[in-house]
Design a protein around this motif. Structure first.
Motif, short mmCIF file in Angstrom:
data_model
loop_
_atom_site.label_atom_id
_atom_site.label_comp_id
_atom_site.label_asym_id
_atom_site.label_seq_id
_atom_site.Cartn_x
_atom_site.Cartn_y
_atom_site.Cartn_z
N LEU A 196 0.88 -1.00 -0.15
CA LEU A 196 0.01 0.03 0.04
C LEU A 196 0.84 1.17 -0.12
N TYR A 197 0.71 2.12 -0.88
CA TYR A 197 1.62 3.40 -1.18
C TYR A 197 0.87 4.64 -0.80
N ALA A 198 1.29 5.59 -0.22
CA ALA A 198 0.72 6.79 -0.09
C ALA A 198 -0.08 7.23 -1.02
N PRO A 199 -1.11 7.86 -0.70
CA PRO A 199 -2.02 8.44 -1.69
C PRO A 199 -1.43 9.76 -2.37
N CYS A 200 -0.89 10.55 -1.58
CA CYS A 200 -0.49 11.66 -1.84
C CYS A 200 0.86 12.34 -1.12
N ASP A 201 1.33 13.66 -1.43
CA ASP A 201 1.99 14.20 -0.56
C ASP A 201 1.57 14.39 0.81
N SER A 202 2.04 13.98 1.92
CA SER A 202 1.37 14.14 3.31
C SER A 202 2.50 13.81 4.36
N LYS A 203 2.32 13.76 5.67
CA LYS A 203 3.00 13.54 6.67
C LYS A 203 2.51 12.39 7.44
N VAL A 204 3.02 11.57 7.96
CA VAL A 204 2.71 10.41 8.56
C VAL A 204 2.26 11.11 10.35
N ALA A 205 0.94 10.96 10.34
CA ALA A 205 0.59 11.30 11.70
C ALA A 205 0.59 10.34 12.79
N MET A 206 0.53 8.99 12.40
CA MET A 206 0.55 7.91 13.29
C MET A 206 0.65 6.63 12.51
N VAL A 207 1.26 5.59 13.06
CA VAL A 207 0.94 4.17 12.69
C VAL A 207 0.68 3.29 13.73
N PHE A 208 -0.49 2.59 13.42
CA PHE A 208 -1.05 2.00 14.37
C PHE A 208 -0.23 1.04 15.04
N PRO A 209 0.05 0.43 16.21
CA PRO A 209 0.92 -0.26 16.73
C PRO A 209 0.68 -1.86 16.10
N THR A 210 -0.48 -2.14 15.85
CA THR A 210 -0.82 -3.50 15.19
C THR A 210 -0.65 -3.36 13.62
N LYS A 211 -0.21 -2.15 13.27
CA LYS A 211 0.40 -2.03 11.92
C LYS A 211 -0.70 -2.09 10.58
N HIS A 212 -1.91 -1.98 11.03
CA HIS A 212 -3.07 -2.25 9.80
C HIS A 212 -3.66 -0.88 9.55
N ALA A 213 -3.22 0.27 10.20
CA ALA A 213 -4.00 1.47 10.12
C ALA A 213 -2.77 2.60 10.22
N ILE A 214 -2.91 3.52 9.40
CA ILE A 214 -1.75 4.63 9.19
C ILE A 214 -2.80 5.97 8.88
N GLY A 215 -2.25 6.83 9.74
CA GLY A 215 -2.85 8.17 9.61
C GLY A 215 -1.93 9.07 8.92
N LEU A 216 -2.39 10.04 8.10
CA LEU A 216 -1.69 10.94 7.23
C LEU A 216 -2.05 12.41 7.17
N THR A 217 -1.32 13.42 7.18
CA THR A 217 -1.97 14.71 7.24
C THR A 217 -1.38 15.23 6.12
N LEU A 218 -2.27 16.13 5.35
CA LEU A 218 -1.93 16.68 4.01
C LEU A 218 -1.57 18.38 4.43
N LYS A 219 -0.79 19.01 3.82
CA LYS A 219 -0.57 20.27 3.78
C LYS A 219 -1.50 21.32 4.17
N ASP A 220 -2.81 21.10 3.59
CA ASP A 220 -3.88 22.00 4.01
C ASP A 220 -4.44 21.53 5.19
N GLY A 221 -4.01 20.50 6.04
CA GLY A 221 -4.71 20.18 7.40
C GLY A 221 -5.57 18.85 7.18
N THR A 222 -6.01 18.69 6.05
CA THR A 222 -6.83 17.39 5.69
C THR A 222 -6.07 16.30 6.37
N GLU A 223 -6.91 15.34 7.20
CA GLU A 223 -6.16 14.11 7.66
C GLU A 223 -7.04 13.07 7.25
#
Length: 111
Positions: free
Chosen positions: A1-28
């Motif tokens: 699974l690749y990142a969908p766009c330019d963003s910053k990793v906000a979190m990686v869930f400890p069980t590795k099944h979920a990743i949060g991303l934050t875009l430059k405009d604040g969209t999460e």
């Protein structure tokens, strides 16, 4: 699974099944792999990013063992949840099977 766009990793869930991303405009965006995959406790997943890392569409976020997940979880779908988004944005999403490099979503300003 690749990142969908330019963003910053906000979190990686400890069980590795979920990743949060934050875009430059604040969209999460929360990218959630599968249903009931939290119960796998990370088995079947390998992550390649850490919190705070900047990513783009060529950044590999995670790999999943689809055979293991299909055998031990309820579903192997990938869910995008917009946890923070401006009310004036419209999201156009491509559903179904896609491959790396395909456009899966675009944002437009609402009318």
């Amino acid at each position: 699974l690749y990142a969908p766009c330019d963003s910053k990793v906000a979190m990686v869930f400890p069980t590795k099944h979920a990743i949060g991303l934050t875009l430059k405009d604040g969209t999460e965006i929360l990218i959630h792999f599968g249903l009931e995959t939290v119960n796998l406790n990370g088995v079947g997943f390998e992550t390649f990013v850490e919190q705070g890392e900047k990513v783009n569409e060529n950044t590999l976020l995670l790999k999943a063992d689809l055979n293991y997940i299909r055998e031990h979880a309820d579903d192997d779908c990938v869910i995008f949840v917009f946890t923070q988004i401006s009310e004036d944005k419209k999201i156009n999403i491509t559903a179904g099977n896609v491959k790396h490099g395909d456009s899966i979503m675009t944002f437009t300003q609402g009318e």
